[in-house]
Design a protein around this motif. Structure first.
Motif, short mmCIF file in Angstrom:
data_model
loop_
_atom_site.label_atom_id
_atom_site.label_comp_id
_atom_site.label_asym_id
_atom_site.label_seq_id
_atom_site.Cartn_x
_atom_site.Cartn_y
_atom_site.Cartn_z
N UNK A 44 0.88 -1.14 -0.04
CA UNK A 44 -0.01 -0.05 -0.01
C UNK A 44 0.59 1.37 0.04
N UNK A 45 1.86 1.25 1.02
CA UNK A 45 2.76 2.49 0.84
C UNK A 45 3.66 2.56 -0.23
N UNK A 46 4.00 1.45 -0.90
CA UNK A 46 4.94 1.72 -2.07
C UNK A 46 3.93 2.32 -3.19
N UNK A 47 2.70 2.07 -3.32
CA UNK A 47 2.00 2.58 -4.17
C UNK A 47 1.40 4.00 -3.86
N UNK A 48 1.36 4.22 -2.47
CA UNK A 48 1.17 5.64 -2.12
C UNK A 48 2.16 6.51 -2.62
N UNK A 49 3.72 6.03 -2.34
CA UNK A 49 4.63 7.00 -2.62
C UNK A 49 5.26 6.72 -3.96
N UNK A 104 6.52 19.61 -3.13
CA UNK A 104 6.30 18.97 -1.73
C UNK A 104 5.63 17.70 -1.35
N UNK A 105 5.22 17.12 -2.80
CA UNK A 105 4.71 15.77 -2.72
C UNK A 105 5.80 14.73 -2.38
N UNK A 106 5.73 13.94 -1.32
CA UNK A 106 6.65 12.94 -1.12
C UNK A 106 6.47 11.69 -1.54
N UNK A 107 7.47 11.15 -2.20
CA UNK A 107 7.60 9.94 -2.91
C UNK A 107 8.62 9.53 -3.71
N UNK A 108 8.75 8.48 -4.45
CA UNK A 108 9.69 8.07 -4.96
C UNK A 108 9.77 8.57 -6.59
N UNK A 109 8.74 9.53 -6.76
CA UNK A 109 8.87 10.29 -8.04
C UNK A 109 9.94 11.39 -8.04
N UNK A 110 10.38 11.47 -6.95
CA UNK A 110 11.76 12.12 -6.47
C UNK A 110 12.78 10.96 -6.39
#
Length: 399
Positions: free
Chosen positions: A80-85, A233-239
């Motif tokens: 779930x958190x992998x998908x969220x981020x 400011x959106x946290x995730x692995x897109x950064x």
């Protein structure tokens, strides 16, 4: 010879003590406004789960010899958190687990970062860099691992000052850096500009492997990706980050403190050790981890779903904005950050501080528009609007 001893208590005494505490705790819970905890979780408590010692020994993917576990639920939570981020496309490259708290998340992320950077830089010790409003667990991490901690000044909204960060990076060209970025600071719910910070790292001209970037999203990282937060400011692995974490007992509302940490698997591989006794790899900070908290976190996530969590967050952001405007109209110096549930304002009377369990710092206090504060019509929780009326009445009398 010394022999420790204490007296047993009757069942009546024990039950009386429990009932007394329950009454007190319920009263405090009904008025709670000052800490970022979602207290609306009673429907997801299953007493029968307390009949098992759910102990997660070892790696959640590999499992272990101790059979009384719910590792499959932990893996679902991690997914779930992998998908969220934004980790869908990186699925095989990411690893994660359910921890005991946001502090454990940060400690394990810093330990992993230190190990990875020292290994890749001929033993040179890294320094930790974060904003002055970074969580105090980073101070603990620095002390425990004997690393230098550099705190960068913050903007008024609680976010890291990018110009000051540039100065620190320019002064530390000779050492590896663990950069801790905040997604929802403790007091102001400030959001570090992740995009701008990573752009600075590139501008140094140094190799990417000179840096380890961790996002401490203890509060806000659980909902920002659901509410169309700005990319910066959106946290995730897109950064281009190495790890990210959140707390499960804050916005999500797990009834037991816990956290979730997701990192690049190649980093975790460098600290993995095989432990024959448990027939698993030792990949987490704690040896024994609570499977019960995994189950409760799983229940919360799948009883609400992404749509449920999104609606709660949007309602909280709207409510916080409504109260912020009322405060401004009354002349109160209030801070309400973009996509935030937190309001930061001058500290009120001790009576209100105690009544609403407010957290105060340097003459200011805050409240958090959590799901349990949204509607007080049920009579169980005192809503944020009730607090606002009390605060504005105090403010008017004082001014």
């Amino acid at each position: 010879m010394y022999r420790p001893s204490w007296q047993t208590r009757s069942r009546h005494e024990l039950e009386a003590a429990v009932q007394c505490d329950v009454a007190h705790l319920q009263e405090v819970t009904n008025h709670h406004m000052g800490y970022p905890y979602n207290l609306d979780f009673k429907a997801q408590i299953y007493p029968e789960l307390f009949g098992f010692l759910l102990n997660h020994l070892g790696d959640p993917i590999q499992g272990g010899q101790y059979g009384i576990n719910v590792f499959e639920k932990e893996l679902e939570v991690v997914e779930v958190f992998k998908q969220l981020w934004g980790g869908d496309s990186l699925d095989d490259e990411l690893w994660g687990y359910v921890s005991s708290s946001g502090t454990e998340n940060n400690l394990w992320a810093v330990y992993t970062a230190m190990t990875v950077l020292i290994h890749g830089h001929q033993g040179r010790e890294p320094v930790i860099v974060c904003s002055e409003e970074g969580h105090y667990s980073l101070d603990k991490a620095a002390a425990m691992m004997r690393l230098k901690l550099i705190k960068v000044c913050s903007n008024k909204d609680g976010s890291i000052n990018i110009d000051a960060l540039k100065d620190v990076l320019d002064e530390r060209q000779d050492v590896p850096i663990i950069l801790g970025l905040m997604s929802g600071t403790t007091v102001k719910e400030g959001h570090d500009d992740i995009e701008a910070a990573l752009k600075l790292l590139k501008q140094t001209g140094r190799p990417r492997d000179d840096f380890y970037i961790h996002i401490d999203g203890a509060f806000s990282a659980s909902f920002l990706p659901l509410v169309d937060a700005p990319y910066s400011i959106n946290p995730g692995f897109w950064h281009d980050i190495d790890s990210i974490s959140a707390s499960g007992h804050k916005y999500i509302g797990c009834p037991i403190p816990c956290g979730i940490l997701i990192m690049k698997k190649r980093h975790n591989d460098k600290i993995t050790k095989i432990v024959e006794y448990i027939k698993s790899n030792d990949t987490t900070m704690a040896g024994s981890r609570s499977g019960l908290v995994v189950y409760f976190l799983w229940l919360r996530l799948f009883s609400l779903g992404s749509d449920g969590l999104m609606k709660l967050a949007l309602s909280g952001i709207e409510l916080a904005g409504e109260i912020a405007q009322a405060f401004r109209d009354a002349g109160v110096d209030v801070l309400h950050n973009q996509k935030a549930l937190t309001l930061y304002f001058p500290e009120p009377s001790k009576e209100l501080i105690d009544k609403y369990s407010l957290a105060c710092q340097q003459g200011y206090a805050h409240i958090v528009a959590m799901p349990n504060t949204l509607d007080s019509r049920s009579g169980e929780f005192i809503g944020a609007r009730e607090f606002a009326r009390d605060y504005l009445a105090w403010w008017a009398a004082r001014h």
